[in-house]
Design a protein around this motif. Sequence first.
Motif, PDB file in Angstrom:
ATOM      1  N   MET A 288       0.982  -1.244  -0.009  1.00  0.00           N
ATOM      2  CA  MET A 288      -0.038  -0.062  -0.041  1.00  0.00           C
ATOM      3  C   MET A 288       0.901   1.145  -0.025  1.00  0.00           C
ATOM      4  SD  MET A 288      -3.228  -0.202  -0.169  1.00  0.00           S
ATOM      5  CE  MET A 288      -4.312  -1.622  -0.332  1.00  0.00           C
ATOM      6  N   GLU A 289       0.274   2.245  -0.684  1.00  0.00           N
ATOM      7  CA  GLU A 289       1.026   3.529  -0.700  1.00  0.00           C
ATOM      8  C   GLU A 289       0.839   4.437   0.731  1.00  0.00           C
ATOM      9  OE1 GLU A 289       0.826   5.412  -4.592  1.00  0.00           O
ATOM     10  OE2 GLU A 289       0.023   7.184  -3.570  1.00  0.00           O
ATOM     11  N   GLN A 290       1.476   5.434   0.995  1.00  0.00           N
ATOM     12  CA  GLN A 290       1.720   6.059   2.029  1.00  0.00           C
ATOM     13  C   GLN A 290       1.861   7.675   1.808  1.00  0.00           C
ATOM     14  OE1 GLN A 290       4.332   4.554   4.858  1.00  0.00           O
ATOM     15  NE2 GLN A 290       2.802   3.033   5.670  1.00  0.00           N
ATOM     16  N   THR A 291       1.171   8.471   2.579  1.00  0.00           N
ATOM     17  CA  THR A 291       1.451   9.866   2.126  1.00  0.00           C
ATOM     18  C   THR A 291       1.511  10.616   3.765  1.00  0.00           C
ATOM     19  OG1 THR A 291       0.869  11.846   1.059  1.00  0.00           O
ATOM     20  CG2 THR A 291      -0.861  10.799   2.271  1.00  0.00           C
ATOM     21  N   PHE A 292       2.236  11.699   3.656  1.00  0.00           N
ATOM     22  CA  PHE A 292       2.405  12.547   4.736  1.00  0.00           C
ATOM     23  C   PHE A 292       1.278  13.705   4.322  1.00  0.00           C
ATOM     24  CE2 PHE A 292       4.180  16.436   6.496  1.00  0.00           C
ATOM     25  CZ  PHE A 292       4.188  16.151   7.987  1.00  0.00           C
ATOM     26  N   ILE A 293       0.625  13.935   5.638  1.00  0.00           N
ATOM     27  CA  ILE A 293      -0.475  15.022   5.651  1.00  0.00           C
ATOM     28  C   ILE A 293       0.014  15.950   6.958  1.00  0.00           C
ATOM     29  CG2 ILE A 293      -2.880  15.353   5.894  1.00  0.00           C
ATOM     30  CD1 ILE A 293      -2.505  14.110   3.085  1.00  0.00           C
ATOM     31  N   MET A 294      -0.309  17.216   6.720  1.00  0.00           N
ATOM     32  CA  MET A 294       0.135  18.119   7.860  1.00  0.00           C
ATOM     33  C   MET A 294      -1.095  18.936   7.999  1.00  0.00           C
ATOM     34  SD  MET A 294       3.023  20.743   8.731  1.00  0.00           S
ATOM     35  CE  MET A 294       3.191  21.342   6.971  1.00  0.00           C
ATOM     36  N   ILE A 295      -1.733  18.941   9.083  1.00  0.00           N
ATOM     37  CA  ILE A 295      -2.762  20.180   9.379  1.00  0.00           C
ATOM     38  C   ILE A 295      -2.027  21.297   9.886  1.00  0.00           C
ATOM     39  CG2 ILE A 295      -4.688  20.903  10.707  1.00  0.00           C
ATOM     40  CD1 ILE A 295      -5.527  17.891  10.971  1.00  0.00           C
TER      41      ILE A 295
ATOM     42  N   GLY B 267      -2.955   3.923   1.729  1.00  0.00           N
ATOM     43  CA  GLY B 267      -4.114   3.126   1.165  1.00  0.00           C
ATOM     44  C   GLY B 267      -3.768   3.338  -0.209  1.00  0.00           C
ATOM     45  N   LYS B 268      -4.615   2.729  -1.068  1.00  0.00           N
ATOM     46  CA  LYS B 268      -4.082   2.597  -2.480  1.00  0.00           C
ATOM     47  C   LYS B 268      -4.369   4.422  -3.287  1.00  0.00           C
ATOM     48  CE  LYS B 268      -6.277   0.570  -6.778  1.00  0.00           C
ATOM     49  NZ  LYS B 268      -7.653  -0.075  -7.192  1.00  0.00           N
ATOM     50  N   ASP B 269      -3.255   4.548  -3.789  1.00  0.00           N
ATOM     51  CA  ASP B 269      -3.343   5.899  -4.521  1.00  0.00           C
ATOM     52  C   ASP B 269      -3.547   7.268  -3.616  1.00  0.00           C
ATOM     53  OD1 ASP B 269      -2.843   4.826  -7.035  1.00  0.00           O
ATOM     54  OD2 ASP B 269      -5.146   4.430  -7.537  1.00  0.00           O
ATOM     55  N   VAL B 270      -2.950   6.714  -2.428  1.00  0.00           N
ATOM     56  CA  VAL B 270      -3.505   7.766  -1.369  1.00  0.00           C
ATOM     57  C   VAL B 270      -2.521   9.131  -1.555  1.00  0.00           C
ATOM     58  CG1 VAL B 270      -1.562   7.041   0.242  1.00  0.00           C
ATOM     59  CG2 VAL B 270      -3.594   8.275   1.139  1.00  0.00           C
ATOM     60  N   VAL B 271      -1.583   9.083  -2.253  1.00  0.00           N
ATOM     61  CA  VAL B 271      -1.025  10.414  -2.409  1.00  0.00           C
ATOM     62  C   VAL B 271      -1.671  11.492  -3.548  1.00  0.00           C
ATOM     63  CG1 VAL B 271       1.031  11.573  -3.546  1.00  0.00           C
ATOM     64  CG2 VAL B 271       1.448   9.585  -1.961  1.00  0.00           C
TER      65      VAL B 271
ATOM     66  N   SER C  74       8.269  12.354  -2.677  1.00  0.00           N
ATOM     67  CA  SER C  74       8.309  13.278  -1.658  1.00  0.00           C
ATOM     68  C   SER C  74       7.504  12.955  -0.207  1.00  0.00           C
ATOM     69  CB  SER C  74       7.503  14.650  -1.806  1.00  0.00           C
ATOM     70  OG  SER C  74       7.306  14.893  -3.202  1.00  0.00           O
ATOM     71  N   ALA C  75       6.776  12.030  -0.366  1.00  0.00           N
ATOM     72  CA  ALA C  75       5.864  11.275   0.779  1.00  0.00           C
ATOM     73  C   ALA C  75       6.940  10.699   1.465  1.00  0.00           C
ATOM     74  CB  ALA C  75       4.924  10.445   0.514  1.00  0.00           C
TER      75      ALA C  75
ATOM     76  N   LYS D  25      10.184  10.717   1.826  1.00  0.00           N
ATOM     77  CA  LYS D  25      11.130  11.909   2.273  1.00  0.00           C
ATOM     78  C   LYS D  25      10.416  12.548   3.650  1.00  0.00           C
ATOM     79  CE  LYS D  25      13.641  13.311  -1.709  1.00  0.00           C
ATOM     80  NZ  LYS D  25      13.592  14.167  -2.823  1.00  0.00           N
ATOM     81  N   GLU D  26       9.402  13.001   3.372  1.00  0.00           N
ATOM     82  CA  GLU D  26       8.647  13.799   4.514  1.00  0.00           C
ATOM     83  C   GLU D  26       8.249  12.788   5.677  1.00  0.00           C
ATOM     84  OE1 GLU D  26       6.899  17.158   1.191  1.00  0.00           O
ATOM     85  OE2 GLU D  26       5.231  15.727   2.213  1.00  0.00           O
ATOM     86  N   ILE D  27       7.852  11.584   5.169  1.00  0.00           N
ATOM     87  CA  ILE D  27       7.591  10.779   6.430  1.00  0.00           C
ATOM     88  C   ILE D  27       8.970  10.430   7.232  1.00  0.00           C
ATOM     89  CG2 ILE D  27       6.841   8.096   7.080  1.00  0.00           C
ATOM     90  CD1 ILE D  27       4.961   8.361   4.506  1.00  0.00           C
ATOM     91  N   ALA D  28      10.071  10.210   6.575  1.00  0.00           N
ATOM     92  CA  ALA D  28      11.408   9.927   7.143  1.00  0.00           C
ATOM     93  C   ALA D  28      11.684  11.223   8.193  1.00  0.00           C
ATOM     94  CB  ALA D  28      12.281   9.657   6.230  1.00  0.00           C
ATOM     95  N   LEU D  29      11.375  12.302   7.479  1.00  0.00           N
ATOM     96  CA  LEU D  29      11.825  13.689   8.324  1.00  0.00           C
ATOM     97  C   LEU D  29      10.912  13.867   9.501  1.00  0.00           C
ATOM     98  CD1 LEU D  29      12.948  16.647   8.099  1.00  0.00           C
ATOM     99  CD2 LEU D  29      11.391  17.423   6.870  1.00  0.00           C
ATOM    100  N   TRP D  30       9.451  13.605   9.339  1.00  0.00           N
ATOM    101  CA  TRP D  30       8.757  13.886  10.453  1.00  0.00           C
ATOM    102  C   TRP D  30       8.486  12.712  11.340  1.00  0.00           C
ATOM    103  CZ3 TRP D  30       6.030  18.614  11.313  1.00  0.00           C
ATOM    104  CH2 TRP D  30       6.062  19.653  10.302  1.00  0.00           C
ATOM    105  N   PHE D  31       8.716  11.503  11.004  1.00  0.00           N
ATOM    106  CA  PHE D  31       8.733  10.393  11.626  1.00  0.00           C
ATOM    107  C   PHE D  31       9.768   9.643  11.774  1.00  0.00           C
ATOM    108  CE2 PHE D  31       4.267  11.507  11.065  1.00  0.00           C
ATOM    109  CZ  PHE D  31       3.641  11.536  12.127  1.00  0.00           C
TER     110      PHE D  31
END
Length: 147
Positions: A1-8, A77-81, A122-123, A125-131
């Motif tokens: 499954m794909e992952q994305t980074f979301i920030m509020i 999730g599938k195509d979550v980016v 980018s997801a 990279k961003e997940i590695a940076l933030w988590f």
Amino acid sequence: MEQTFIMIKPDGVQRGLIGEIISRFEKKGFTLKGLKLVSVDQSFAEKHYADLSAKPFFAGLVEYIVSGPVVAMVWDGKDVVKTGRTIIGATNPSASAPGTIRGDYAIDIGRNVIHGSDSVESARKEIALWFPEGIAEWQSSLHSWIY
Ligand code: RTP
């Protein structure tokens, strides 16, 4: 499954939109794999937005991101980016369709409530940076009802 980074972003937190935003991703069927409320400093914000460092709005953008706590999340999730960006809407809220987060809750490009990774790379990279501590390993029991 794909992952994305979301920030509020800080405005989304201050305006009480955390629950609403999480709810939209949950109801869509995506799985929450990482979640934290954090305040970041200038050098961290500059690292997150490093690709935009030459833009005239960079300093204001960094100032905005450090102005209050943000909610950092990983959704799976599938195509979550791509779908995540669709749920979020266009960068400029005035071009975001009603029904999208920015279309429903934002007016100004400089206060557009939420960030979502723009590519799988980018997801990552961003997940590695933030988590750097890693994210949760779990699978929703609803999986077979969604896929
Ligand atoms: P984000 O990275 O926050 O998800 O936004 P995005 O991909 O839709 O847009 P991007 O071009 O990467 O810009 C990042 C953020 O910078 C702010 N911005 N301000 N004043 C301006 O003209 C301007 N342009 C962009 C926005 O907060 C945008 O989300």
